[in-house]
Design a protein around this motif. Sequence first.
Motif, PDB file in Angstrom:
ATOM      1  N   TRP A   1     -29.954  52.852 -31.957  1.00 29.61           N
ATOM      2  CA  TRP A   1     -30.437  52.607 -33.323  1.00 29.61           C
ATOM      3  C   TRP A   1     -31.140  51.259 -33.399  1.00 29.61           C
ATOM      4  N   LYS A   2     -30.524  50.249 -32.800  1.00 28.65           N
ATOM      5  CA  LYS A   2     -31.149  48.921 -32.819  1.00 28.65           C
ATOM      6  C   LYS A   2     -32.457  48.928 -32.037  1.00 28.65           C
ATOM      7  N   LYS A   3     -32.479  49.627 -30.925  1.00 30.64           N
ATOM      8  CA  LYS A   3     -33.688  49.690 -30.094  1.00 30.64           C
ATOM      9  C   LYS A   3     -34.819  50.420 -30.830  1.00 30.64           C
TER      10      LYS A   3
ATOM     11  N   GLY B   1     -35.467  50.462 -34.009  1.00 31.71           N
ATOM     12  CA  GLY B   1     -36.067  49.539 -34.974  1.00 31.71           C
ATOM     13  C   GLY B   1     -36.771  50.219 -36.133  1.00 31.71           C
TER      14      GLY B   1
ATOM     15  N   LYS C   1     -37.891  51.450 -39.851  1.00 31.35           N
ATOM     16  CA  LYS C   1     -38.044  50.800 -41.150  1.00 31.35           C
ATOM     17  C   LYS C   1     -37.586  51.745 -42.256  1.00 31.35           C
TER      18      LYS C   1
ATOM     19  N   THR D   1     -26.504  46.156 -37.242  1.00 29.64           N
ATOM     20  CA  THR D   1     -27.564  45.530 -38.035  1.00 29.64           C
ATOM     21  C   THR D   1     -27.286  45.787 -39.514  1.00 29.64           C
TER      22      THR D   1
ATOM     23  N   ASP E   1     -28.779  47.627 -41.469  1.00 30.38           N
ATOM     24  CA  ASP E   1     -29.000  49.018 -41.865  1.00 30.38           C
ATOM     25  C   ASP E   1     -27.987  49.981 -41.230  1.00 30.38           C
TER      26      ASP E   1
END
Length: 372
Positions: free
Chosen positions: A219-221, A223, A225, A248, A250
């Motif tokens: 999920w972090k990778k 990125g 919006k 994060t 989100d």
Amino acid sequence: MNTTSLEGALASWRGGFLGEAVCYSVQQMEIARSRIRSLQYHPARLFSFLDSQDYYAVKKRYLDWMASRRLQMGGFDFFHGWSGECFETLVEARLLGVPSVMDVPTWHRNKGAVKSTETLKERRARVADRGWRDWRKKLTVTRQQNLAEYDLADVLLMPSVKSAETFLTAGVDEKKLHYVGRGVDVERYRPGGPPEKFRVGFVGALIKRKGVHVLLEAWKKAGLKNAELVLVGNLHEEMKPYLEKFGTDDVRLAGVTNRVQDELRACVAFAFPSECEGFAKATLEAAACGLPLIATRESGDAVVDGETGLVIQPNDVEGLAAALVHAASHRDEMAEMGRMARKMVEERFTWDHYRARLLQGYAKAKRQVRVV
């Protein structure tokens, strides 16, 4: 009883041949109480001072002992048990010539690997655990007892195609396996309106086996919006370092809730990167809510690549991140997969379908019963 075992008991009850259901507790109103032997207040509770794993092992052994004694008393023509808690009862059924089926909730105990009946590590542990010093270690059902259960039962009920494959790899005769799959309440779990935000859900224990650490990193990778990852379930200690590293703003921890369907209806897609499951009920619940699945084949049979979702490999951060990006940028395509997922559930995975498959397994066991 959990949901699946209760549905099995209901199949027997509605068929008019349920003799007795032996369980710890049951919260239902349909089956007559005279047909339920509740062990809610049982002697095994004297061992409640043990940690949860050991206490659960004591309860399973007591359940097996009680069921075997009931079968020995006579008056029963069939036995349905669950893997890991029916060894003694299966022995009794074989001696009496009573047909039997055993529900296997997950994979073969060898987990798809080829192993000898007793490995060197297991042999050393058995020798080291002799005597009373390590009596707690003797509570847990051993792999050898599981293997004996597989042999004793006339028919093994398979939750998924992947589960069946692990039994075939271990050398179990295909004729002994019977697919039952799983089911879901399609009235409770229904599609909702699509949210504007790209929201991905996960439901289940927040542990490594279910791939939550992989999901967090992916999920972090990715990125994305205007997106949110919602994790529904109990947070285990092993996952906290991954949350600190990859969590994060989100990512939302929703905790445990009785309204899982509400969380699912607020999502656009469902991610389940598990590395080992029988058939994850959460994938069926998500599919019933019209969500496309981003899941491993190991999670069960709800995900069909390109039809009901995207199949990913377990422990593949890059592959999962790519699938998340694709889902976010192809929402119309994913929405169609969600509609197909709902259709598949309605046609194959309601509890009516499950009970029908189960009764077919009963008939199969009666045809091939073995007597000692």
